[in-house]
Design a protein around this motif. Structure first.
Motif, short mmCIF file in Angstrom:
data_model
loop_
_atom_site.label_atom_id
_atom_site.label_comp_id
_atom_site.label_asym_id
_atom_site.label_seq_id
_atom_site.Cartn_x
_atom_site.Cartn_y
_atom_site.Cartn_z
N UNK A 476 1.73 -12.72 -5.02
CA UNK A 476 2.74 -12.54 -5.69
C UNK A 476 3.89 -12.12 -4.73
N UNK A 477 5.15 -13.00 -5.10
CA UNK A 477 6.04 -12.69 -4.14
C UNK A 477 7.40 -11.91 -5.10
N UNK A 478 8.07 -11.38 -4.24
CA UNK A 478 9.28 -10.46 -5.09
C UNK A 478 10.36 -10.22 -4.06
N UNK A 479 11.37 -9.79 -4.35
CA UNK A 479 12.49 -8.98 -3.49
C UNK A 479 13.42 -10.20 -3.03
N UNK A 480 13.43 -11.30 -3.72
CA UNK A 480 14.60 -12.24 -3.11
C UNK A 480 15.24 -12.60 -4.59
N UNK A 481 16.52 -12.49 -4.30
CA UNK A 481 17.34 -13.05 -5.69
C UNK A 481 17.36 -14.40 -6.08
N UNK A 482 16.87 -15.14 -5.04
CA UNK A 482 16.65 -16.60 -5.38
C UNK A 482 15.53 -16.96 -6.29
N UNK A 483 14.56 -16.01 -6.50
CA UNK A 483 13.65 -15.90 -7.38
C UNK A 483 14.13 -15.89 -9.00
N UNK A 484 13.26 -15.87 -9.90
CA UNK A 484 13.77 -15.89 -11.37
C UNK A 484 14.02 -14.27 -11.43
N UNK A 485 15.14 -14.35 -12.28
CA UNK A 485 15.83 -12.77 -12.42
C UNK A 485 14.96 -11.85 -13.06
N UNK A 486 14.72 -10.67 -12.56
CA UNK A 486 14.09 -9.63 -13.17
C UNK A 486 14.83 -8.26 -13.24
N UNK A 487 14.61 -7.54 -14.08
CA UNK A 487 15.59 -6.41 -14.21
C UNK A 487 15.18 -5.30 -13.03
N UNK A 488 16.15 -4.46 -13.02
CA UNK A 488 16.29 -3.20 -11.81
C UNK A 488 14.66 -2.65 -12.32
N UNK A 489 13.98 -1.87 -11.12
CA UNK A 489 12.86 -1.38 -11.28
C UNK A 489 13.14 0.05 -11.52
N UNK A 490 13.41 0.35 -12.90
CA UNK A 490 13.86 1.74 -13.24
C UNK A 490 13.49 1.84 -14.67
N UNK A 491 13.41 2.93 -15.23
CA UNK A 491 13.01 3.10 -16.53
C UNK A 491 11.66 2.75 -16.83
N UNK A 492 10.97 2.87 -15.86
CA UNK A 492 9.43 2.54 -15.78
C UNK A 492 9.23 1.21 -16.51
N UNK A 493 10.11 0.13 -16.31
CA UNK A 493 9.99 -0.98 -16.99
C UNK A 493 9.69 -2.41 -16.30
N UNK A 494 9.14 -2.33 -15.17
CA UNK A 494 8.74 -3.49 -14.28
C UNK A 494 7.37 -3.95 -14.98
N UNK A 495 6.33 -3.43 -15.23
CA UNK A 495 5.20 -3.79 -15.16
C UNK A 495 5.24 -4.36 -16.60
N UNK A 496 6.03 -3.68 -17.80
CA UNK A 496 6.19 -4.41 -19.08
C UNK A 496 6.76 -5.72 -18.89
N UNK A 497 8.06 -5.71 -18.17
CA UNK A 497 8.96 -6.78 -18.34
C UNK A 497 8.53 -7.95 -17.42
#
Ligand code: MOS
Length: 725
Positions: A476-497
């Motif tokens: 799994x690759x993350x941490x680059x805004x060239x990847x498909x957009x994902x929300x801020x890792x806040x509000x405990x929402x990353x796993x669900x989103x």
């Protein structure tokens, strides 16, 4: 399930298993590269200069001594800093008092510690030396520093963010119900300003490349939201989002303070443009107390009314919270609102239990809500009762004597307290991309972040199961805004989103592979329909005759492709309109209080949580440990002290801003009550980043009361508060 295997058990779904953190080895060996650690050629170093008054205006600078330091490349002040195309608004979202956004666009000083200049030099030491030599003359104005002095000017926020609940809500007639209630509690609770203090300080490396249309800004920045960073910088510098790239493969903690793109990020980019070199700006620990928000102070009045059986007839919760007038802007900090609010509510419930001579668990069970009475909706799932039961059992709560001061170990008083916890299920739109490589491996990409929560690990687990591939072949690759957009890792929402986006991308990828397999020359599945196909172990095959299969490398080769990338997104539907969606927990603390010294130690803590599907027992347990540790800090130690005369934080360091260390934290028992909730989101998860801090401070405070008979309504519960005679 044992926690020490670390490797997937073969033949079983990997989701749920206690897989070791995939980035763990990189981190403990120092090879994980954090924002400040990217090795960029020709790097210059920026150091911030901050105001030493709380309110007023800058009359002038004397830069002679600073400029005489060798290696100085630029000193930016409001007098010479480039004007930003978009002037940041000085009105806060709530249309309240002005908000300080110190980007060197004017000479106004809103708070002590505000950025007022940036020094750039060829080495960090030279930049630091010159920053110390910048002389500033101010025209000082009177500052409003103490919240107590501004209470008369308090107002309810008029506007609030999309999706947030209105600040004021009301049901029934609480005053009338209170007046007739035979048992009443009316108490005021206060919580101090707290700072997040992640291990990794904020840091940004900014570099500009190209000209005109090709002008591009890249930032390596410590953030909980690379897409927010990209968008904020694009807006401020008048660029298209595609011209900005934000990179952040690792985050050394955030807890909310890395959720916004704070001014130092913009300033780093601004000075990099001015000196025409890559520039690194790292906040000193002291600056972490003036640059990136804080948990605001609260003053909360709780009024509860109950009948003689303990049924709540009225509940009124009024809260005041500090804003930026003129102090720096507060922000979210782990369970913002919930953590402070539950301290008051769950303490008041404990006080009510005492007044009713009822066990605190029994009081909660007598008021247990099977549907959400506030929104008048069913819960999508709610296993709080099971959490109470599991926690009671594990803690041994049944042996608790009802009276305070009833348990001792020699002179030391022992107390047991509990609290409930809850946090909303949050989810936003997110995207993910599946990349099949000709070597048979799969990369799953999403522009999300891993704050240390385990995103790298749990997303690979979700993808491996969905792709029916062994975990070691999926990264799994993350941490680059060239990847498909994902929300801020806040509000405990990353796993669900992001988890839901990964599942959607796997679905799209499979459809694409099926089409390719059916169309391929000499295809072993020729003539079948897509419904007869499955994807497993890296091959497309016929469900009824699995030997008729074609592997990814062959499929790519026949289509003359090096790799195949398939992207998809997922977003919430209207399920929140139909269901109330929350995680729940029950937390139990044991404290030992030395009555002569006032010293309070938490000696045991049990937390039982229902948060949907648990993706990885090990990383989930780490979330619980972190949240409770922070909750214990909130209960007993943490407070930002502000000089009431000059408005300066007087404990801006980790030796005077006390936080728990290992010796302060006992063995923490964590229980997960699994829920199969099909309503919340395709990933089936509710999020765990914030839930465990929610009840923790109240559980400790209630245990302190049970140990000593002293009810402390003002956090933190310091030793001296135990020494009342
Ligand atoms: Mo968290 S306070 O939602 O980053």
């Amino acid at each position: 399930m044992p926690l020490d295997t670390g490797f997937p058990i073969p033949g079983r779904a990997v989701v749920g298993q206690p897989i070791d953190r995939r980035d763990g080895r990189l981190k403990v060996t120092g090879r994980a590269r954090y924002a400040a650690e990217f090795d960029i050629d020709n790097l210059a170093h920026a150091v911030l200069v901050q105001s030493t008054i709380a309110s007023g205006e800058i009359a002038g600078f004397d830069l002679a001594a600073a400029q005489a330091v060798p290696g100085i490349l630029a000193i930016l002040t409001p007098e010479n800093a480039p004007r930003l195309p978009e002037q940041p608004s000085r009105q806060s979202e709530t249309s309240g008092p002005p908000v300080a956004i110190p980007l060197l666009q004017d000479r106004l000083v809103y708070y002590n510690g505000q950025h007022i200049a940036v020094v750039v030099a060829d080495t960090l030491e030279r930049a630091q030396q010159a920053a110390a030599l910048v002389r500033v003359e101010y025209r000082e104005a009177e500052a409003q520093i103490r919240m107590e002095d501004a209470l008369g000017a308090a107002y309810p926020p008029k506007r609030f963010r999309n999706g947030a609940r209105p600040p004021d809500s009301r049901r029934g007639d609480p005053e009338a119900a209170l007046a007739m209630a035979p048992v009443r509690i009316d108490a005021t609770y206060t919580t101090p300003v707290e700072h997040h203090n992640p291990m990794e300080p904020h840091a940004t490396i900014a570099l500009w490349e190209g000209e005109g249309e090709d002008h591009r800004l890249t930032v390596y920045s410590a953030t909980q939201g690379i897409s927010n960073t990209r968008e904020a910088l694009a807006r401020l510098f008048g660029l298209k989002p595609e011209q900005v790239r934000a990179i952040c493969p690792f985050v050394g903690g955030g807890f909310g303070c890395k959720g916004n793109t704070w001014p130092h990020v913009t300033l780093a980019a601004m000075v990099a443009g001015v000196v025409n070199r890559p520039v690194k700006l790292v906040l000193a620990r002291e600056q972490m107390f003036s640059s990136n928000g804080y948990r605001p102070r609260t003053i909360q009045r709780l009024r509860l009314g109950a009948d003689a059986q303990g049924r709540l007839l009225a509940l009124s919760h009024d809260g005041l919270t500090s804003m930026s007038h003129p102090a720096p802007l507060p922000t979210y900090m782990r369970a913002p609102g919930e953590a402070s609010g539950s301290f008051a509510l769950e303490s008041a419930m404990d006080e009510l239990a005492v007044a009713l001579k009822l066990d605190p668990i029994e009081l909660r069970l007598r008021n247990y809500a099977e549907t959400d009475p506030h929104e008048d909706k069913p819960f999508s799932s709610k296993a709080l009762k099971q959490c109470y039961a599991a926690g009671v059992e594990a803690f041994g709560w049944g042996r608790r004597p009802p009276e305070p001061r009833a348990m001792r170990d020699g002179p030391v008083l022992i107390g047991w307290g509990m609290a409930s916890a809850t946090y909303p299920m949050n989810r936003s739109e997110a995207g993910a991309r599946i990349v099949f490589d000709s070597d048979g491996t799969v990369a799953v990409q999403s522009g999300t972040q891993d704050l240390g929560t385990g995103t790298y690990t749990v997303m690979a687990q979700i993808a491996a199961d969905a792709l029916k591939m062994p975990l070691h072949r999926v990264r799994f690759e993350l941490g680059d805004s060239e990847f498909p957009k994902a929300p801020v890792s806040g509000g405990s929402q990353s796993a669900a989103s992001v988890g839901s986006a990964v599942l959607a991308a796997v679905d799209s990828a499979k459809q694409r592979l099926f089409e390719m397999a059916l169309a391929a020359e000499r295809s072993p599945v020729k003539g079948a329909s897509p419904g007869e196909l499955e994807f497993a172990d890296g091959s497309v095959r016929l469900r009824s005759a699995p030997h008729r299969q074609i592997g990814i490398p062959a499929l790519l080769a026949r289509n003359r492709l090096e790799r195949l990338a398939v992207e998809a997104g997922a977003k919430p539907g209207d399920e929140k309109k139909r269901f109330s969606m929350h995680s729940f927990g029950a937390q139990f603390a044991e404290v030992r209080v030395d009555p002569e010294l006032g010293e309070i130690r938490v000696s045991r803590f049990v937390g039982a949580y229902a948060a949907g599907r648990i993706l990885n027992v090990k990383t989930a347990r780490s979330q619980a440990i972190g949240g409770i540790t922070m909750g214990i800090g909130m209960a007993l130690m943490e407070a930002t002290r502000i000089d009431p005369n000059v408005g300066r934080v007087v404990n801006p360091n980790v030796s005077e801003y006390l936080m728990p260390v290992h010796a302060d934290i006992p063995d923490l028992a964590t229980i997960f009550v699994e829920e199969q909730d099909r309503m919340i989101n395709p990933a089936g998860v509710k999020g765990l980043g914030e839930l465990p801090i929610v009840g923790a401070a109240a559980a400790v405070a209630n245990a302190v009361y049970h140990a000593t008979g002293i009810r402390v309504r003002d956090l933190p519960i310091l030793a001296e508060k135990m020494l009342v005679v």
